[in-house]
Design a protein around this motif. Structure first.
Motif, PDB file in Angstrom:
ATOM      1  N   LYS A 193      -4.136   3.728 -14.506  1.00 19.35           N
ATOM      2  CA  LYS A 193      -5.615   3.934 -13.589  1.00 19.35           C
ATOM      3  C   LYS A 193      -6.243   4.960 -14.001  1.00 19.35           C
ATOM      4  O   LYS A 193      -7.746   5.043 -14.117  1.00 19.35           O
ATOM      5  CB  LYS A 193      -5.021   4.128 -12.117  1.00 19.35           C
ATOM      6  CG  LYS A 193      -4.385   3.022 -11.710  1.00 19.35           C
ATOM      7  CD  LYS A 193      -3.782   3.277 -10.091  1.00 19.35           C
ATOM      8  CE  LYS A 193      -3.468   1.600  -9.753  1.00 19.35           C
ATOM      9  NZ  LYS A 193      -4.278   0.943  -8.663  1.00 19.35           N
ATOM     10  N   ALA A 207     -10.346   4.263 -15.419  1.00 17.27           N
ATOM     11  CA  ALA A 207     -11.135   4.978 -14.510  1.00 17.27           C
ATOM     12  C   ALA A 207     -11.770   6.053 -15.088  1.00 17.27           C
ATOM     13  O   ALA A 207     -13.210   6.290 -14.854  1.00 17.27           O
ATOM     14  CB  ALA A 207     -10.610   5.535 -13.108  1.00 17.27           C
ATOM     15  N   ILE A 233      -8.280   9.133  -7.714  1.00 17.03           N
ATOM     16  CA  ILE A 233      -8.264   8.785  -9.129  1.00 17.03           C
ATOM     17  C   ILE A 233      -9.778   8.570  -9.803  1.00 17.03           C
ATOM     18  O   ILE A 233     -10.076   9.002 -10.585  1.00 17.03           O
ATOM     19  CB  ILE A 233      -7.433   7.708  -9.551  1.00 17.03           C
ATOM     20  CG1 ILE A 233      -6.248   7.846  -9.174  1.00 17.03           C
ATOM     21  CG2 ILE A 233      -7.688   6.888 -10.933  1.00 17.03           C
ATOM     22  CD1 ILE A 233      -4.913   6.714  -9.290  1.00 17.03           C
ATOM     23  N   ASP A 234     -10.177   7.846  -9.087  1.00 18.79           N
ATOM     24  CA  ASP A 234     -11.940   7.379  -9.460  1.00 18.79           C
ATOM     25  C   ASP A 234     -12.707   8.755  -9.495  1.00 18.79           C
ATOM     26  O   ASP A 234     -13.516   9.049 -10.269  1.00 18.79           O
ATOM     27  CB  ASP A 234     -12.411   6.418  -8.462  1.00 18.79           C
ATOM     28  CG  ASP A 234     -12.015   5.189  -8.525  1.00 18.79           C
ATOM     29  OD1 ASP A 234     -11.295   4.784  -9.695  1.00 18.79           O
ATOM     30  OD2 ASP A 234     -12.061   4.269  -7.512  1.00 18.79           O
ATOM     31  N   ASP A 266       0.791  -1.142   0.179  1.00 19.69           N
ATOM     32  CA  ASP A 266      -0.089  -0.037  -0.007  1.00 19.69           C
ATOM     33  C   ASP A 266       0.800   1.270  -0.040  1.00 19.69           C
ATOM     34  O   ASP A 266       2.054   1.120   0.633  1.00 19.69           O
ATOM     35  CB  ASP A 266      -0.980  -0.046   1.338  1.00 19.69           C
ATOM     36  CG  ASP A 266      -2.080   0.927   1.262  1.00 19.69           C
ATOM     37  OD1 ASP A 266      -1.806   2.386   1.076  1.00 19.69           O
ATOM     38  OD2 ASP A 266      -3.402   0.591   0.677  1.00 19.69           O
ATOM     39  N   GLN A 306      -6.461   5.637  -4.872  1.00 21.61           N
ATOM     40  CA  GLN A 306      -7.260   5.061  -5.797  1.00 21.61           C
ATOM     41  C   GLN A 306      -8.782   5.985  -5.648  1.00 21.61           C
ATOM     42  O   GLN A 306      -9.104   6.119  -6.888  1.00 21.61           O
ATOM     43  CB  GLN A 306      -7.834   3.753  -5.457  1.00 21.61           C
ATOM     44  CG  GLN A 306      -8.545   2.901  -6.484  1.00 21.61           C
ATOM     45  CD  GLN A 306      -8.032   2.987  -8.066  1.00 21.61           C
ATOM     46  OE1 GLN A 306      -6.798   2.520  -7.940  1.00 21.61           O
ATOM     47  NE2 GLN A 306      -8.935   3.385  -8.929  1.00 21.61           N
ATOM     48  N   ARG A 307      -9.363   6.414  -4.831  1.00 22.59           N
ATOM     49  CA  ARG A 307     -10.502   7.112  -4.414  1.00 22.59           C
ATOM     50  C   ARG A 307     -10.450   8.502  -5.444  1.00 22.59           C
ATOM     51  O   ARG A 307     -11.452   8.851  -5.871  1.00 22.59           O
ATOM     52  CB  ARG A 307     -10.791   7.185  -3.142  1.00 22.59           C
ATOM     53  CG  ARG A 307     -12.129   8.056  -2.877  1.00 22.59           C
ATOM     54  CD  ARG A 307     -12.605   8.346  -1.466  1.00 22.59           C
ATOM     55  NE  ARG A 307     -11.361   8.885  -0.628  1.00 22.59           N
ATOM     56  CZ  ARG A 307     -11.385  10.170  -0.509  1.00 22.59           C
ATOM     57  NH1 ARG A 307     -11.735  11.009  -1.236  1.00 22.59           N
ATOM     58  NH2 ARG A 307     -10.153  10.708   0.155  1.00 22.59           N
ATOM     59  N   HIS A 364      -7.008  -7.611  -8.427  1.00 21.83           N
ATOM     60  CA  HIS A 364      -6.363  -7.642  -9.623  1.00 21.83           C
ATOM     61  C   HIS A 364      -6.459  -8.863 -10.428  1.00 21.83           C
ATOM     62  O   HIS A 364      -6.793  -9.800  -9.879  1.00 21.83           O
ATOM     63  CB  HIS A 364      -4.919  -7.060  -9.627  1.00 21.83           C
ATOM     64  CG  HIS A 364      -4.956  -5.316  -9.251  1.00 21.83           C
ATOM     65  ND1 HIS A 364      -5.133  -4.763 -10.185  1.00 21.83           N
ATOM     66  CD2 HIS A 364      -4.544  -4.821  -8.225  1.00 21.83           C
ATOM     67  CE1 HIS A 364      -4.861  -3.527  -9.565  1.00 21.83           C
ATOM     68  NE2 HIS A 364      -4.591  -3.710  -8.404  1.00 21.83           N
ATOM     69  N   SER A 406      -1.077  -3.206 -11.411  1.00 21.25           N
ATOM     70  CA  SER A 406      -1.056  -3.034 -10.161  1.00 21.25           C
ATOM     71  C   SER A 406      -0.180  -2.165  -9.313  1.00 21.25           C
ATOM     72  O   SER A 406       0.855  -2.197  -9.373  1.00 21.25           O
ATOM     73  CB  SER A 406      -1.066  -4.309  -9.669  1.00 21.25           C
ATOM     74  OG  SER A 406      -1.080  -4.597  -8.191  1.00 21.25           O
TER      75      SER A 406
END
Length: 189
Positions: free
Chosen positions: A51, A55, A177-178, A10, A174-175, A119, A70
């Motif tokens: 990503k 996304a 990026i989304d 992480d 990730q949040r 993944h 990943s």
């Protein structure tokens, strides 16, 4: 169990470790620090681009189940390879053995990401390959240098402290990026 293994990749853990390595290298040999930051920057940029493309733009390669590289796997492979090589070098041990251990940590992270259904195999293979290239190129550069590492015991203690404090936390990358990548894709369309 697989989640616990996945946590070693992480960004909440690996990026502070990577920055601590950069500081340690800066105090030891600035050229090595620049090399490390440059290589890791390339690896993270490749992950980030895939990503964002997935996304925000919906781009994937469905024939092989590939959406994104990943990030956990790439970071675990590259950062742990570098961290272990630096610690082993500071202790006067073989950095090639450290590299193998780092690559295995990355491979275990890849397995964990697949078994956690985070993944596809193609995504972790891409992450491991990018991370391995970053780690191996850095370790090769470190191995060719004659640099004496600055206060290796203190640096290793700092890396251990960071690991103790940051392990198990999760970065919100990730949040973010989304939430924001569709804006980037909309501007390029």
């Amino acid at each position: 169990m697989w989640n616990a293994i996945s946590n070693v990749g992480d960004a909440a853990l690996t990026l502070p470790l990577a920055m601590a390595c950069a500081v340690w290298l800066r105090l030891s040999e600035p050229t090595l620090a620049r090399t490390w930051v440059f290589l890791l920057g390339i690896g993270t940029a490749l992950v980030g681009v895939t990503k964002i493309l997935y996304a925000g733009c919906g781009i994937s390669i469905s024939a092989i189940g590939f959406r994104v590289i990943s990030g956990h796997t790439m970071l675990a492979t590259s950062v742990w390879t570098a961290v272990l090589a630096l610690v082993f070098r500071g202790a006067g041990a073989s950095i090639s053995k450290a590299s193998v251990i780092g690559l295995v940590v990355g491979a275990l992270t890849a397995v964990a990401r697949v078994l956690d259904h985070a993944h596809a195999v193609s995504e972790v293979l891409a992450g491991w390959t990018v991370g391995a290239m970053v780690g191996i190129i850095f370790v090769g550069t470190l191995g060719r240098s004659r640099t004496q590492l600055f206060r290796p015991l203190a640096a290793a203690g700092t890396l251990f402290l960071i690991t103790s404090l940051a392990y198990g936390h999760h970065a919100p990358i990730q949040r973010l990026i989304d939430e924001h990548s569709h804006y980037l894709c909309a501007r390029t369309a």
